[in-house]
Design a protein around this motif. Structure first.
Motif, mmCIF file in Angstrom:
data_model
loop_
_atom_site.group_PDB
_atom_site.id
_atom_site.type_symbol
_atom_site.label_atom_id
_atom_site.label_comp_id
_atom_site.label_asym_id
_atom_site.label_seq_id
_atom_site.Cartn_x
_atom_site.Cartn_y
_atom_site.Cartn_z
ATOM 1 N N PRO A 264 -6.584 91.788 -12.714
ATOM 2 C CA PRO A 264 -7.700 90.896 -12.354
ATOM 3 C C PRO A 264 -8.474 90.359 -13.556
ATOM 4 O O PRO A 264 -9.254 89.411 -13.417
ATOM 5 C CB PRO A 264 -8.601 91.791 -11.486
ATOM 6 C CG PRO A 264 -7.729 92.907 -11.032
ATOM 7 C CD PRO A 264 -6.755 93.128 -12.143
ATOM 8 N N HIS A 265 -8.247 90.959 -14.736
ATOM 9 C CA HIS A 265 -9.042 90.584 -15.906
ATOM 10 C C HIS A 265 -8.203 89.876 -16.976
ATOM 11 O O HIS A 265 -8.692 89.648 -18.085
ATOM 12 C CB HIS A 265 -9.692 91.843 -16.502
ATOM 13 C CG HIS A 265 -10.403 92.687 -15.498
ATOM 14 N ND1 HIS A 265 -11.646 92.352 -14.994
ATOM 15 C CD2 HIS A 265 -10.021 93.835 -14.869
ATOM 16 C CE1 HIS A 265 -12.011 93.271 -14.117
ATOM 17 N NE2 HIS A 265 -11.051 94.177 -14.024
ATOM 18 N N LEU A 266 -6.963 89.512 -16.630
ATOM 19 C CA LEU A 266 -6.089 88.850 -17.598
ATOM 20 C C LEU A 266 -6.191 87.337 -17.473
ATOM 21 O O LEU A 266 -6.489 86.800 -16.402
ATOM 22 C CB LEU A 266 -4.641 89.284 -17.371
ATOM 23 C CG LEU A 266 -4.316 90.768 -17.591
ATOM 24 C CD1 LEU A 266 -2.854 91.031 -17.299
ATOM 25 C CD2 LEU A 266 -4.677 91.205 -19.009
ATOM 26 N N ALA A 267 -5.921 86.652 -18.568
ATOM 27 C CA ALA A 267 -5.890 85.181 -18.575
ATOM 28 C C ALA A 267 -4.500 84.705 -18.143
ATOM 29 O O ALA A 267 -3.542 85.481 -18.093
ATOM 30 C CB ALA A 267 -6.231 84.660 -19.964
ATOM 31 N N ASP A 268 -4.412 83.425 -17.858
ATOM 32 C CA ASP A 268 -3.130 82.837 -17.469
ATOM 33 C C ASP A 268 -2.096 83.074 -18.575
ATOM 34 O O ASP A 268 -2.370 82.833 -19.755
ATOM 35 C CB ASP A 268 -3.274 81.332 -17.232
ATOM 36 C CG ASP A 268 -4.082 81.014 -15.977
ATOM 37 O OD1 ASP A 268 -4.243 81.935 -15.143
ATOM 38 O OD2 ASP A 268 -4.532 79.862 -15.844
ATOM 39 N N GLY A 269 -0.939 83.518 -18.182
ATOM 40 C CA GLY A 269 0.148 83.729 -19.132
ATOM 41 C C GLY A 269 0.166 85.097 -19.772
ATOM 42 O O GLY A 269 1.167 85.471 -20.398
ATOM 43 N N ASP A 270 -0.920 85.871 -19.636
ATOM 44 C CA ASP A 270 -0.964 87.197 -20.286
ATOM 45 C C ASP A 270 0.100 88.132 -19.720
ATOM 46 O O ASP A 270 0.817 88.809 -20.471
ATOM 47 C CB ASP A 270 -2.340 87.831 -20.118
ATOM 48 C CG ASP A 270 -3.387 87.235 -21.040
ATOM 49 O OD1 ASP A 270 -3.007 86.445 -21.917
ATOM 50 O OD2 ASP A 270 -4.586 87.565 -20.874
ATOM 51 N N GLU A 271 0.199 88.194 -18.401
ATOM 52 C CA GLU A 271 1.151 89.133 -17.797
ATOM 53 C C GLU A 271 2.583 88.780 -18.173
ATOM 54 O O GLU A 271 3.387 89.667 -18.506
ATOM 55 C CB GLU A 271 0.994 89.149 -16.278
ATOM 56 C CG GLU A 271 1.910 90.173 -15.612
ATOM 57 C CD GLU A 271 1.594 90.367 -14.138
ATOM 58 O OE1 GLU A 271 2.322 91.142 -13.483
ATOM 59 O OE2 GLU A 271 0.630 89.747 -13.642
ATOM 60 N N ALA A 272 2.912 87.486 -18.160
ATOM 61 C CA ALA A 272 4.271 87.068 -18.543
ATOM 62 C C ALA A 272 4.574 87.441 -19.985
ATOM 63 O O ALA A 272 5.682 87.892 -20.316
ATOM 64 C CB ALA A 272 4.421 85.559 -18.337
ATOM 65 N N LEU A 273 3.591 87.246 -20.865
ATOM 66 C CA LEU A 273 3.773 87.612 -22.276
ATOM 67 C C LEU A 273 4.025 89.110 -22.416
ATOM 68 O O LEU A 273 4.946 89.535 -23.135
ATOM 69 C CB LEU A 273 2.538 87.202 -23.076
ATOM 70 C CG LEU A 273 2.473 87.702 -24.529
ATOM 71 C CD1 LEU A 273 3.581 87.057 -25.361
ATOM 72 C CD2 LEU A 273 1.111 87.422 -25.134
ATOM 73 N N ILE A 274 3.231 89.906 -21.748
ATOM 74 C CA ILE A 274 3.342 91.359 -21.881
ATOM 75 C C ILE A 274 4.688 91.846 -21.352
ATOM 76 O O ILE A 274 5.360 92.671 -21.983
ATOM 77 C CB ILE A 274 2.176 92.038 -21.138
ATOM 78 C CG1 ILE A 274 0.851 91.719 -21.849
ATOM 79 C CG2 ILE A 274 2.382 93.545 -21.057
ATOM 80 C CD1 ILE A 274 -0.369 91.947 -20.992
ATOM 81 N N LEU A 275 5.118 91.327 -20.203
ATOM 82 C CA LEU A 275 6.396 91.747 -19.641
ATOM 83 C C LEU A 275 7.563 91.284 -20.510
ATOM 84 O O LEU A 275 8.563 92.001 -20.662
ATOM 85 C CB LEU A 275 6.539 91.216 -18.220
ATOM 86 C CG LEU A 275 5.610 91.866 -17.182
ATOM 87 C CD1 LEU A 275 5.742 91.182 -15.838
ATOM 88 C CD2 LEU A 275 5.895 93.357 -17.055
ATOM 89 N N ALA A 276 7.444 90.091 -21.106
ATOM 90 C CA ALA A 276 8.501 89.618 -22.008
ATOM 91 C C ALA A 276 8.616 90.520 -23.226
ATOM 92 O O ALA A 276 9.725 90.880 -23.654
ATOM 93 C CB ALA A 276 8.210 88.174 -22.432
#
Length: 460
Positions: free
Chosen positions: A325-337
């Protein structure tokens, strides 16, 4: 208040008869025997209250009947209260433990039908097998805490087992005005360094550790630290006893450790924290160089090992659940990559690491020398894991990174560069999860800065 019948419990009294032995404090224990509960187990002299008898009268009477010693009322001091439920039956009881340091007479077995042995044992070397209930009270006493809850399950053993189910929950007391140190911690510290003349609490608000600066009667200065949990205590003690020696005078020395109290006493070091200081450019370059030297010495302080199976992806997914809930757009994709990249990298070696390498854990002396402290997160890990938090200081200042690596003694390999990016991202999402749930904006903001930097580094 409920309308059901009031809960009533029996009350026991327990005697902590204490003396100073050749190697530290000792307590008197007796071995239960015959047709009694916990026969064959070591226990403190103890018993139940007689009708119309108060607790102090009861412990004095039990001491006389079981050991033959005579105790004055004025010499009885309250130590610990334990709420206990035995594994046999369902009724709980209250045990009140009293400390006595002055008495007359020589302790001896006075009730041979109930006791077949008696002796003095060091507080840090209690015998086995011991009644688990009694051990819970002594663990609380040694930790300097006023109370404990010890509710056993029906299939638990009556005796204490070091690797048992861990039913003891130690309870701290409220801060008391004018009481600078809990009694048990003061006794532990004074056994290590002598009489204490002054204490000042210097605990950091961000953690649940408690730290005191203690000054001895001869002017010597040390730090007393009580860890918030056994894992941090075990890591810090292990690091001081093994790897930290490689840093020499650039790190504290362990003076004493108490596992039950989760406490250590370490030597004090000169210097001030550079955290938050506006350092001159040349001074910060020197700081990074010296920090590189310290990190290099620590990483080389013991043989490297092959890393075990990676659990990075599982940890990252857990932290993502909390931080999403506290991440910016694209953060989750970056972290998983980056997590997928990490899994594909060659298996690394691991080395002794500090675990929290950043400015707040170093001291800068007036002569420019740097000291490193706070080893509670030390463990075998990748060398780059130790650089993850420090890399926040390198953003937009590549000369500081170069100074650190110059002091470290070698550049990072291409695989290490990738691994550092991955581990920095993992630390960032962990920091956002922790900071937002624990009202720690500085940690959360550091995580957001890190992710912004990693996004920028990956744009064409």
């Amino acid at each position: 208040m409920s309308g059901s019948a009031r809960h009533t419990v029996p009350v026991d009294v327990h005697l902590i008869l204490r003396r100073e032995g050749e190697h530290g404090p000792e307590v008197l224990l007796s071995r239960r025997a015959g047709a009694v509960y916990a026969s064959g187990l070591w226990h403190l002299p103890s018993g139940h209250l007689d009708p119309d008898e108060d607790m102090v009268q009861a412990v004095i009477r039990e001491a006389r009947e079981e050991t033959g010693v005579v105790i004055d009322t004025e010499d009885v001091t309250a130590a610990v209260t334990v709420h206990h439920r035995p594994p046999v039956g369902t009724r709980s009881r209250i045990g009140v433990f009293f400390e006595v340091r002055s008495w007359s007479g020589r302790p001896e077995v006075r009730e041979p039908d109930r006791c077949d042995g008696m002796g003095w044992y060091p507080l840090d070397g209690l015998p086995d097998p011991m009644v688990a209930y009694c051990r819970a009270g002594l663990d609380s006493y040694r930790a300097g805490l006023p109370a404990a809850v010890h509710f056993q399950h029906p299939d638990d053993p009556v005796h204490h087992t070091p690797d048992g189910p861990g039913r003891t929950r130690l309870l701290p007391g409220p801060p008391a005005e004018g009481v600078e140190l809990p009694y048990g911690l003061r006794a532990f510290a004074e056994q290590a360094v002598g009489r204490i003349a002054r204490t000042t609490e210097v605990s950091w608000a961000r953690t649940r550790n408690r730290v005191w600066r203690i000054t001895g009667s001869d002017g010597g200065v040390w730090y007393l630290k009580r860890h918030r949990g056994p894992r941090f205590h075990e890591r810090e003690v292990a690091a001081y006893r093994t790897w930290v020696h490689a840093l020499g005078a650039r790190a504290p020395r362990l003076v004493a450790a108490d596992t039950a109290a989760r406490a250590v006493v370490v030597t004090a070091l000169p210097g001030r924290s550079p955290n938050g200081l506006a350092l001159a450019p040349a001074a910060e370059v020197r700081l990074q160089y010296e920090l590189g030297r310290l990190a290099g010495a620590l990483h080389r302080s013991a043989p490297e090992r092959p890393a075990g199976p990676s659990e990075a992806l599982g940890r990252v997914k857990r932290h993502l659940e909390e931080a999403r809930p506290h991440l910016a757009d694209g953060d989750e994709a970056l972290i998983l990559a980056l997590a997928r990249v990490y899994e594909e990298l060659p298996r690394p070696v691991v080395v002794p690491t500090h675990g929290d390498l950043q400015y707040r854990n170093v001291l800068l002396a007036d002569d420019g020398e740097l000291r490193l402290f706070d080893f509670e997160r030390s463990e075998y890990a990748t060398a780059t894991r130790d650089l993850a938090r420090l890399s926040d200081t390198w953003t937009g200042r590549t000369h500081l990174r170069a100074a650190f690596l110059d002091g470290y003694g070698r550049p990072l390999t291409p695989a290490e560069e990738l691994r550092l990016d991955c581990e920095t991202a993992f630390d960032a999402v962990s920091g956002i999860a922790y900071g937002t749930s624990h009202d720690d904006p500085e940690v959360a903001e550091r995580g957001r800065r890190t992710l912004l930097r990693l996004h920028a580094a990956r744009r064409p």
